[in-house]
Scaffold this active site. Structure first.
Site, PDB file in Angstrom:
ATOM      1  N   CYS A  16       0.830  -1.195   0.000  1.00  0.00           N
ATOM      2  CA  CYS A  16       0.000   0.000   0.000  1.00  0.00           C
ATOM      3  C   CYS A  16       0.876   1.261   0.000  1.00  0.00           C
ATOM      4  O   CYS A  16       1.867   1.338  -0.725  1.00  0.00           O
ATOM      5  CB  CYS A  16      -0.937  -0.068   1.210  1.00  0.00           C
ATOM      6  SG  CYS A  16      -2.273   1.110   1.276  1.00  0.00           S
ATOM      7  N   THR A  17       0.540   2.253   0.821  1.00  0.00           N
ATOM      8  CA  THR A  17       1.287   3.512   0.837  1.00  0.00           C
ATOM      9  C   THR A  17       2.612   3.404   1.579  1.00  0.00           C
ATOM     10  O   THR A  17       3.298   4.408   1.770  1.00  0.00           O
ATOM     11  CB  THR A  17       0.438   4.639   1.449  1.00  0.00           C
ATOM     12  OG1 THR A  17      -0.053   4.228   2.727  1.00  0.00           O
ATOM     13  CG2 THR A  17      -0.736   4.980   0.539  1.00  0.00           C
TER      14      THR A  17
END
Length: 234
Positions: free
Chosen positions: A133-134
């Protein structure tokens, strides 16, 4: 001397394959996304029944690290979980081979993320870095992704790209491999990445056995993330 004999004499000896890794770490910060870590860790839990593995949980301090974020507290929610670190950045073992970096809304907290960025920029010797993800935004800020291909959460893709324009961000990918760096798309994509990484290191048969044990249907195409269209990155 014949050409065949000459070519044989000039051939370089094959290097023995590197041993499979045993020392794996995860990086935590307040507001991390739970599945980013617990998804890959549960797969590795199953793998640890087949081969010896050792886990290190890293955070700035030894205090429990919560998944809670300002978004939850701002509406009165206190629904969160905490994970207890085993080491701080200052006491991180110097023989870790693999580091998993999650994402989550905590990646927007510049104060806490600054410590992670400094740690990632200075920590050396890793054979692999895997982000979910981030988490790739944190790695990008450290400069480790400069000049490399990478991907991230598709809903947050524009924000992640803005963190470092020296990265070749891949908008459609489910996960991207660039040397020792593996980056994946949002949250659940970490599961597809960890199975692919296990297939790379321990073999496809082992990866599929683990997926079947967990009753998980893998996405095996790293270049196709359906959420890229859902969130308008392509």
């Amino acid at each position: 001397m014949s050409s065949s004999t000459s070519s044989k004499s000039q051939a370089q000896p094959l290097r023995p394959p590197l041993p499979t890794p045993t020392k794996i770490g995860i990086l935590l910060f307040p507001g991390f996304q739970l599945l980013d870590i617990c998804g890959p860790l549960d797969v590795l839990n199953l793998l640890s029944r087949l081969t010896p593995l050792h886990l290190t949980i890293l955070a700035p301090t030894l205090a429990p690290v919560t998944t809670n974020t300002f978004l939850s507290t701002s509406i009165g929610s206190d629904f969160a979980q905490s994970v207890l670190p085993t080491h701080t950045f200052a006491t991180a073992p110097d023989d870790l081979e693999v580091l998993i970096v999650p994402g989550g809304f905590g990646t927007r907290d510049e104060e806490s993320v600054g410590e992670l960025v400094r740690f990632l920029g200075e920590y050396a010797g890793l054979r692999w870095v895997l982000t979910v993800c981030t988490g790739s935004a944190i790695l990008a800020k450290s400069g480790v992704l400069d000049g490399r291909r990478a991907t991230s959460n598709k809903k947050a893709f524009a924000w992640v790209k803005a963190q470092n324009d020296k990265v070749d961000w891949v908008p459609k990918a489910r996960w991207v491999v660039d040397g020792k760096i593996w980056t994946s798309s949002g949250i659940a994509a970490g599961l597809d990445m960890i199975y692919a990484w296990i297939a790379e290191v321990w073999g496809e048969e082992t990866a599929q056995e683990l997926a079947d044990s967990g009753e998980y249907v893998r996405n095996k195409d790293p270049d196709d993330d359906q959420f890229a269209e859902r969130w308008g990155t392509v």
